[in-house]
Design an enzyme around this catalytic site. Structure first.
Site, mmCIF file in Angstrom:
data_model
loop_
_atom_site.group_PDB
_atom_site.id
_atom_site.type_symbol
_atom_site.label_atom_id
_atom_site.label_comp_id
_atom_site.label_asym_id
_atom_site.label_seq_id
_atom_site.Cartn_x
_atom_site.Cartn_y
_atom_site.Cartn_z
ATOM 1 N N SER A 28 0.836 -1.196 0.000
ATOM 2 C CA SER A 28 0.000 0.000 0.000
ATOM 3 C C SER A 28 0.875 1.252 0.000
ATOM 4 O O SER A 28 1.681 1.441 -0.914
ATOM 5 C CB SER A 28 -0.968 -0.036 1.184
ATOM 6 O OG SER A 28 -2.012 0.891 1.004
ATOM 7 N N ASP A 45 0.121 -4.121 -4.122
ATOM 8 C CA ASP A 45 -1.066 -3.279 -4.256
ATOM 9 C C ASP A 45 -0.787 -1.863 -3.765
ATOM 10 O O ASP A 45 -1.428 -1.381 -2.825
ATOM 11 C CB ASP A 45 -2.264 -3.877 -3.512
ATOM 12 C CG ASP A 45 -3.586 -3.554 -4.207
ATOM 13 O OD1 ASP A 45 -3.613 -3.473 -5.444
ATOM 14 O OD2 ASP A 45 -4.607 -3.386 -3.503
ATOM 15 N N HIS A 76 -7.371 -5.889 -0.982
ATOM 16 C CA HIS A 76 -6.155 -5.091 -0.797
ATOM 17 C C HIS A 76 -5.099 -5.887 -0.018
ATOM 18 O O HIS A 76 -3.902 -5.819 -0.335
ATOM 19 C CB HIS A 76 -6.516 -3.811 -0.051
ATOM 20 C CG HIS A 76 -5.457 -2.750 -0.050
ATOM 21 N ND1 HIS A 76 -4.752 -2.376 -1.170
ATOM 22 C CD2 HIS A 76 -4.994 -1.962 0.966
ATOM 23 C CE1 HIS A 76 -3.905 -1.409 -0.857
ATOM 24 N NE2 HIS A 76 -4.017 -1.150 0.433
#
Length: 352
Positions: A192, A217, A282
């Site tokens: 992230s 991601d 995610h």
């Protein structure tokens, strides 16, 4: 309807309604009043937070910001097989005496960077760290920037990553200068916000070039395809791999690495059920990666597609050799372009 219920409903309706370009440097502020852009954004533990992701209108987020100094507040903890069940050995940036007896500059070295509202002990760090140490006795360093990441204001946390990335870059330079570390032995893995931070670290090293950056991601909110200097990009290391699992919502959707893998199309993931906010999908990126490291080779067999449109339209036509997503060592020199693969809905995720 209660106020918090109304806010949540509104958030689901407007979250990420703006195109990616609206979040980049090309966004020009005017004198007109901006409406807040409320979005549900999860932290690395899957907890949802309702935040304003418009950096030009932080209504309701004017509370004093906690002071964060990346150089002094980022904690680097070394783990090897000799101390894997401890809290880790802290290495201080610039202090050669803190390297200690566990450090070996001749070993392969992996750094792991967490995302928003996480810290060094969060699952992404622990699971990937353990996967690496199950695979081999190497240096695994968790980058704990929790003092800057654990902030209810996502915008503030996002704005810390340039400083954190620069600190990580200086730390790698320090390990090379004082600890005998070869740049060719260094991978940086991030999830992230941590995925972009890994790329920034690759931009900021000065004494060599990272072997590999793996972005899991990498976050979408407040990042733009048109601002590669502020995010992970293909030139940040000798090899840059990106794994997309919630593209277009919480994760970046467009290809931004040398090789971009799109499990199950890269937007939603099997086994996640009704995953409206994308929290499950995610997190799948680091779950897939941890599993890929443990197997030799990675069993996430992937088909190379001709272009990103084929990923979007779910009509991938094989264009080049199949490759395995993730894994250890990295796909340097053998993977490039965009790849599609199918996974199981639960662990073990790889289909072989």
């Amino acid at each position: 309807m209660k106020l918090h219920e109304l806010l949540l409903a509104l958030a689901f309706g407007v979250a990420f309604a703006l195109p990616i370009e609206e979040f980049g440097q090309e966004h020009i502020s005017t004198d007109e009043e901006h409406e807040p852009t409320w979005s549900l954004v999860p932290d690395g533990n899957g907890h949802l937070h309702l935040v304003n992701t418009d950096p030009y209108n932080l209504v309701g987020q004017e509370e004093p910001e906690l002071h964060f100094n990346a150089d002094s507040d980022t904690i680097f903890r070394l783990f090897t097989r000799a101390n894997r069940n401890t809290a880790g050995h802290v290495i201080q940036l610039g202090n050669a005496g803190s390297l200690g007896g566990l450090w070996s500059g001749g070993r392969q070295t992996r750094l792991i960077i967490h995302g928003w509202n996480n810290n060094g002990g969060s699952p992404v760090n622990v699971q990937i760290r353990n996967a690496y140490l199950d695979r081999a006795d190497i240096n695994v360093i968790t980058v704990d920037w929790g003092a800057g990441a654990q902030n209810p204001n996502y915008v503030t946390a996002r704005n810390h990553i340039n400083a954190v990335g620069a600190t990580v870059g200086r730390f790698v330079d320090f390990l090379n200068l004082s600890g005998g570390l070869s740049f060719n032995n260094v991978y940086i893995v991030g999830h992230s916000l941590g995925g972009h931070t890994a790329g920034i670290a690759g931009k900021r090293v000065t004494r060599g070039r990272l072997h590999s950056v793996i972005a899991l991601d990498p976050a979408l909110p407040l990042f733009s395809i048109n601002a590669p200097n502020e995010r992970v990009a293909p030139t940040d290391a000798n090899y840059v791999e990106v794994i997309h699992t919630n593209g277009g919502l919480l994760g970046f959707d467009l290809p931004i690495g040398q090789a971009d893998f799109y499990p199950n199309g890269g937007r939603s993931q099997p086994g996640c059920g009704v995953d409206v906010a994308g929290t499950c999908a995610h997190s799948r990126a680091w779950e897939f990666f941890a599993e890929s490291v443990r197997t030799n080779p990675s069993r996430f067999n992937s088909v190379r597609c001709a272009n990103y449109d084929q990923i979007l339209n779910n009509n991938c036509v094989s264009s080049g050799a199949n490759r395995n997503m993730g894994g250890e060592p990295s796909n340097i020199g053998i993977a490039n372009g965009v790849y599609h693969l199918i996974t199981n809905g639960a662990s073990p995720f790889a289909r072989g």
